[in-house]
Design an enzyme around this catalytic site. Structure first.
Site, PDB file in Angstrom:
ATOM      1  N   PRO A  74       0.837  -1.211   0.000  1.00 32.02           N
ATOM      2  CA  PRO A  74       0.000   0.000   0.000  1.00 32.02           C
ATOM      3  C   PRO A  74       0.863   1.249   0.000  1.00 32.02           C
ATOM      4  CG  PRO A  74       0.044  -0.989   2.194  1.00 32.02           C
ATOM      5  CD  PRO A  74       0.771  -1.930   1.280  1.00 32.02           C
ATOM      6  N   SER A 103      -4.023   1.584  -0.483  1.00 31.94           N
ATOM      7  CA  SER A 103      -3.879   2.403   0.732  1.00 31.94           C
ATOM      8  C   SER A 103      -5.199   3.056   1.122  1.00 31.94           C
ATOM      9  CB  SER A 103      -2.835   3.500   0.482  1.00 31.94           C
ATOM     10  OG  SER A 103      -2.879   4.468   1.511  1.00 31.94           O
ATOM     11  N   GLN A 125      -5.639  -1.781   2.673  1.00 34.70           N
ATOM     12  CA  GLN A 125      -4.870  -1.347   3.850  1.00 34.70           C
ATOM     13  C   GLN A 125      -5.703  -0.346   4.640  1.00 34.70           C
ATOM     14  OE1 GLN A 125      -3.195   2.075   3.907  1.00 34.70           O
ATOM     15  NE2 GLN A 125      -2.942   1.704   6.101  1.00 34.70           N
ATOM     16  N   TYR A 127      -6.093   2.398   7.797  1.00 38.77           N
ATOM     17  CA  TYR A 127      -5.753   3.244   8.948  1.00 38.77           C
ATOM     18  C   TYR A 127      -7.067   3.505   9.653  1.00 38.77           C
ATOM     19  CZ  TYR A 127      -1.122   4.624   7.079  1.00 38.77           C
ATOM     20  OH  TYR A 127       0.168   4.645   6.633  1.00 38.77           O
ATOM     21  N   THR A 153      -2.604  -1.238   9.335  1.00 41.78           N
ATOM     22  CA  THR A 153      -1.255  -0.703   9.588  1.00 41.78           C
ATOM     23  C   THR A 153      -1.188  -0.146  11.003  1.00 41.78           C
ATOM     24  OG1 THR A 153      -0.941  -0.233   7.256  1.00 41.78           O
ATOM     25  CG2 THR A 153       0.459   0.981   8.795  1.00 41.78           C
ATOM     26  N   LYS A 223      -0.006  -5.029   9.857  1.00 44.90           N
ATOM     27  CA  LYS A 223       1.196  -4.567   9.136  1.00 44.90           C
ATOM     28  C   LYS A 223       1.998  -3.598  10.005  1.00 44.90           C
ATOM     29  CE  LYS A 223       2.581  -2.091   4.902  1.00 44.90           C
ATOM     30  NZ  LYS A 223       2.888  -0.711   5.258  1.00 44.90           N
ATOM     31  N   HIS A 247       7.575   0.179   7.532  1.00 44.75           N
ATOM     32  CA  HIS A 247       6.949   1.232   6.734  1.00 44.75           C
ATOM     33  C   HIS A 247       7.952   1.841   5.743  1.00 44.75           C
ATOM     34  CE1 HIS A 247       2.973   3.482   7.217  1.00 44.75           C
ATOM     35  NE2 HIS A 247       3.523   4.105   6.188  1.00 44.75           N
ATOM     36  N   ARG A 250      10.056   4.825   7.036  1.00 46.26           N
ATOM     37  CA  ARG A 250       9.420   6.152   7.045  1.00 46.26           C
ATOM     38  C   ARG A 250       8.835   6.535   8.389  1.00 46.26           C
ATOM     39  NH1 ARG A 250       8.155   7.514   1.791  1.00 46.26           N
ATOM     40  NH2 ARG A 250       6.108   8.461   2.169  1.00 46.26           N
ATOM     41  N   GLY A 279      10.050  -3.956   2.563  1.00 44.80           N
ATOM     42  CA  GLY A 279      11.124  -3.020   2.894  1.00 44.80           C
ATOM     43  C   GLY A 279      12.411  -3.418   2.210  1.00 44.80           C
ATOM     44  N   VAL A 281      13.061  -4.616  -0.779  1.00 46.23           N
ATOM     45  CA  VAL A 281      13.106  -5.702  -1.774  1.00 46.23           C
ATOM     46  C   VAL A 281      13.258  -5.068  -3.157  1.00 46.23           C
ATOM     47  CG1 VAL A 281      11.795  -7.577  -2.850  1.00 46.23           C
ATOM     48  CG2 VAL A 281      11.716  -7.257  -0.362  1.00 46.23           C
ATOM     49  N   ARG A 282      14.370  -5.335  -3.805  1.00 44.11           N
ATOM     50  CA  ARG A 282      14.653  -4.708  -5.102  1.00 44.11           C
ATOM     51  C   ARG A 282      15.012  -5.728  -6.179  1.00 44.11           C
ATOM     52  NH1 ARG A 282      12.493  -1.643  -2.426  1.00 44.11           N
ATOM     53  NH2 ARG A 282      13.139   0.408  -1.686  1.00 44.11           N
ATOM     54  N   ARG A 302       8.232   1.078  -3.112  1.00 46.63           N
ATOM     55  CA  ARG A 302       8.842   2.020  -4.067  1.00 46.63           C
ATOM     56  C   ARG A 302       9.078   1.420  -5.455  1.00 46.63           C
ATOM     57  NH1 ARG A 302      10.971   2.955   0.935  1.00 46.63           N
ATOM     58  NH2 ARG A 302      10.633   5.003   1.848  1.00 46.63           N
TER      59      ARG A 302
HETATM   60  C1  LIG Z   1       5.391   6.945  -0.803  1.00 44.19           C
HETATM   61  C2  LIG Z   1       4.974   5.876   0.151  1.00 44.19           C
HETATM   62  C3  LIG Z   1       3.700   5.916   0.698  1.00 44.19           C
HETATM   63  C4  LIG Z   1       3.287   4.919   1.568  1.00 44.19           C
HETATM   64  N1  LIG Z   1       2.002   4.920   2.032  1.00 44.19           N
HETATM   65  C5  LIG Z   1       1.597   3.934   2.856  1.00 44.19           C
HETATM   66  C6  LIG Z   1       0.242   3.867   3.295  1.00 44.19           C
HETATM   67  O1  LIG Z   1      -0.590   4.687   2.927  1.00 44.19           O
HETATM   68  N2  LIG Z   1      -0.097   2.855   4.133  1.00 44.19           N
HETATM   69  C7  LIG Z   1       0.802   1.907   4.566  1.00 44.19           C
HETATM   70  O2  LIG Z   1       0.447   1.014   5.323  1.00 44.19           O
HETATM   71  N3  LIG Z   1       2.078   1.940   4.137  1.00 44.19           N
HETATM   72  C8  LIG Z   1       2.486   2.903   3.295  1.00 44.19           C
HETATM   73  N4  LIG Z   1       3.779   2.912   2.843  1.00 44.19           N
HETATM   74  C9  LIG Z   1       4.692   1.829   3.243  1.00 44.19           C
HETATM   75  C10 LIG Z   1       4.611   0.671   2.246  1.00 44.19           C
HETATM   76  O3  LIG Z   1       3.391  -0.004   2.346  1.00 44.19           O
HETATM   77  C11 LIG Z   1       5.724  -0.358   2.502  1.00 44.19           C
HETATM   78  O4  LIG Z   1       5.716  -0.754   3.844  1.00 44.19           O
HETATM   79  C12 LIG Z   1       7.119   0.164   2.119  1.00 44.19           C
HETATM   80  O5  LIG Z   1       7.054   1.008   1.002  1.00 44.19           O
HETATM   81  C13 LIG Z   1       8.049  -1.012   1.813  1.00 44.19           C
HETATM   82  O6  LIG Z   1       9.328  -0.574   1.546  1.00 44.19           O
HETATM   83  P1  LIG Z   1       9.918  -0.386   0.041  1.00 44.19           P
HETATM   84  O7  LIG Z   1       9.355   0.911  -0.452  1.00 44.19           O
HETATM   85  O8  LIG Z   1      11.377  -0.338   0.283  1.00 44.19           O
HETATM   86  O9  LIG Z   1       9.462  -1.570  -0.791  1.00 44.19           O
HETATM   87  C14 LIG Z   1       4.197   3.895   1.952  1.00 44.19           C
HETATM   88  C15 LIG Z   1       5.469   3.864   1.389  1.00 44.19           C
HETATM   89  C16 LIG Z   1       5.863   4.833   0.496  1.00 44.19           C
HETATM   90  C17 LIG Z   1       7.242   4.734  -0.115  1.00 44.19           C
END
Ligand SMILES: Cc1cc2nc3c(=O)[nH]c(=O)nc-3n(C[C@H](O)[C@H](O)[C@H](O)COP(=O)(O)O)c2cc1C
Length: 358
Positions: A74, A103, A125, A127, A153, A223, A247, A250, A279, A281-282, A302
């Protein structure tokens, strides 16, 4: 050629505010960087002379069938990456045959995303907003629109300290609507990330997880779990699945990389719930490491976003297909004809420092 190429293309296209919001992490971004690095602290232990003339990446997580154990995490505000936003991502995931997790703070409603890709597999997902009526309405819409699981989440009772957003003054522009936020705020206005999370209920507790799990007709995943203790509580309170996640670096900086937190969660859960991880994974090989450590599937945030920003629906679909083919090859070269064949014996700790930690 690879996810890094898509990241470069997306970086060239996006404005500074959106790029900072998408790429950035919290604090000094230690966890953001470590998420990527931690997968490389494992080495693969491939087995030879296994018949890999047929390799099938398909899998099933909870009741959802997918073409691969790589799903779309999400990610909020996808219309900032492409005018078709979440609808384009949903079509890309459907084309790749995998799950898209939508999301709560998407720029399209759950029903609109469902309509855009009717054959796709979707999770929602959640909130929990301070305004329970808004949360309830969202959940009902997701259930009615054919979403197959709820992903709650739990790592964001407040917004993380994302300094890139402070520097750029990032706010979701007025011409981009976020239906759930409009409902929570009682009207439409440009919002900062802090204003968004001010709508989220910071008092949520495990009892609420239990209530949600028993009241909701769909399986519930939690999550944002990083410890054995919380994994145990999640299972006790009825979670059908756990997403090991920080996350994407973040929220709280300086927590464990997801790859490092995964083994203790797997050990605590002992097969009582599905385990996903996201998190950093590329590469297909990162997904193989996750499977070996006991995950049922990974999510990518991402990478899918870079695909969407670089080339819209086609770009996101390309990234997913790229990861699927990398996974297929890695499985074949590990002597595993399917994801289910990957075991803990297929990895070992990399000696550090080494080229693997570069
Ligand atoms: C720009 C952005 C927005 C995100 N928004 C949400 C969100 O709305 N809800 C949520 O549970 N996680 C959110 N996430 C976290 C992602 O679901 C996920 O945990 C994370 O991107 C995984 O890491 P990666 O970007 O390295 O793959 C967000 C991540 C990014 C990069």
């Amino acid at each position: 050629m690879n996810v890094a190429d898509f990241e470069r293309l997306a970086t060239e296209k996006l404005d500074a505010g959106t790029l900072g919001y998408y790429a950035g992490g919290a604090g000094d971004e230690v966890t953001l960087r470590d998420n990527v690095a931690a997968w490389k602290r494992w080495q693969l232990r491939p087995r030879m002379l296994v018949d890999v003339s047929e390799v099938n990446t398909a899998t099933k997580v909870l009741e959802t069938e997918a073409s691969m154990p790589i799903m779309v995490a999400p990610v909020a505000f996808q219309r900032l990456a492409d005018p078709e936003g979440e609808q384009a991502m949903a079509r890309a995931a459907a084309a790749a045959g995998t799950v898209m997790c939508l999301s709560t703070i998407a720029t399209a409603r759950p029903s609109e995303v469902a309509q855009a890709a009717p054959g796709g597999r979707r999770w929602f997902q959640l909130y929990c907003f301070r305004d329970e009526a808004v949360t309830r309405a969202l959940l009902d819409e997701a259930v009615d629109s054919g979403f197959e699981a709820i992903v709650l989440t739990v790592d964001a009772p407040h917004a993380g300290r994302r300094e890139r957003d402070f520097r750029t003054g990032f706010a979701v522009p007025a011409d981009v609507t976020v239906p759930s936020l409009d409902a929570a705020l009682g009207g439409h206005q440009p919002v900062t990330v802090h204003e968004v999370f001010a709508q989220v209920d910071p008092s949520l507790g495990w009892e609420d997880v239990g209530d949600l799990a028993s009241e909701c007709s769909l399986p519930l995943l939690v999550k944002g779990v990083l410890t054995a203790e919380d994994a145990e509580l999640a299972v006790e309170h009825g979670a059908a699945g756990i997403v090991v996640s920080n996350h994407g670096g973040r929220q709280l900086d300086c927590v464990a990389a997801s790859a490092d937190a995964l083994p203790e969660v797997v050990d605590a859960v002992e097969g009582r719930a599905a385990i996903l991880v996201d998190g950093g994974v590329r590469r297909g090989t990162d997904a193989v490491v996750a499977l070996a450590l006991g995950a049922d599937a990974v999510l990518v945030g991402r990478p899918a976003l870079w695909g969407l920003a670089a080339g819209g629906e086609a770009g996101a679909a390309q990234v997913l297909e790229l990861l699927r083919s990398e996974l297929e090859l890695a499985l074949a070269l590990c002597g595993c004809p399917s994801p289910g064949e990957v075991t803990r014996k297929h990895v070992q700790r990399a000696p550090a420092p080494s080229v693997y930690s570069a």
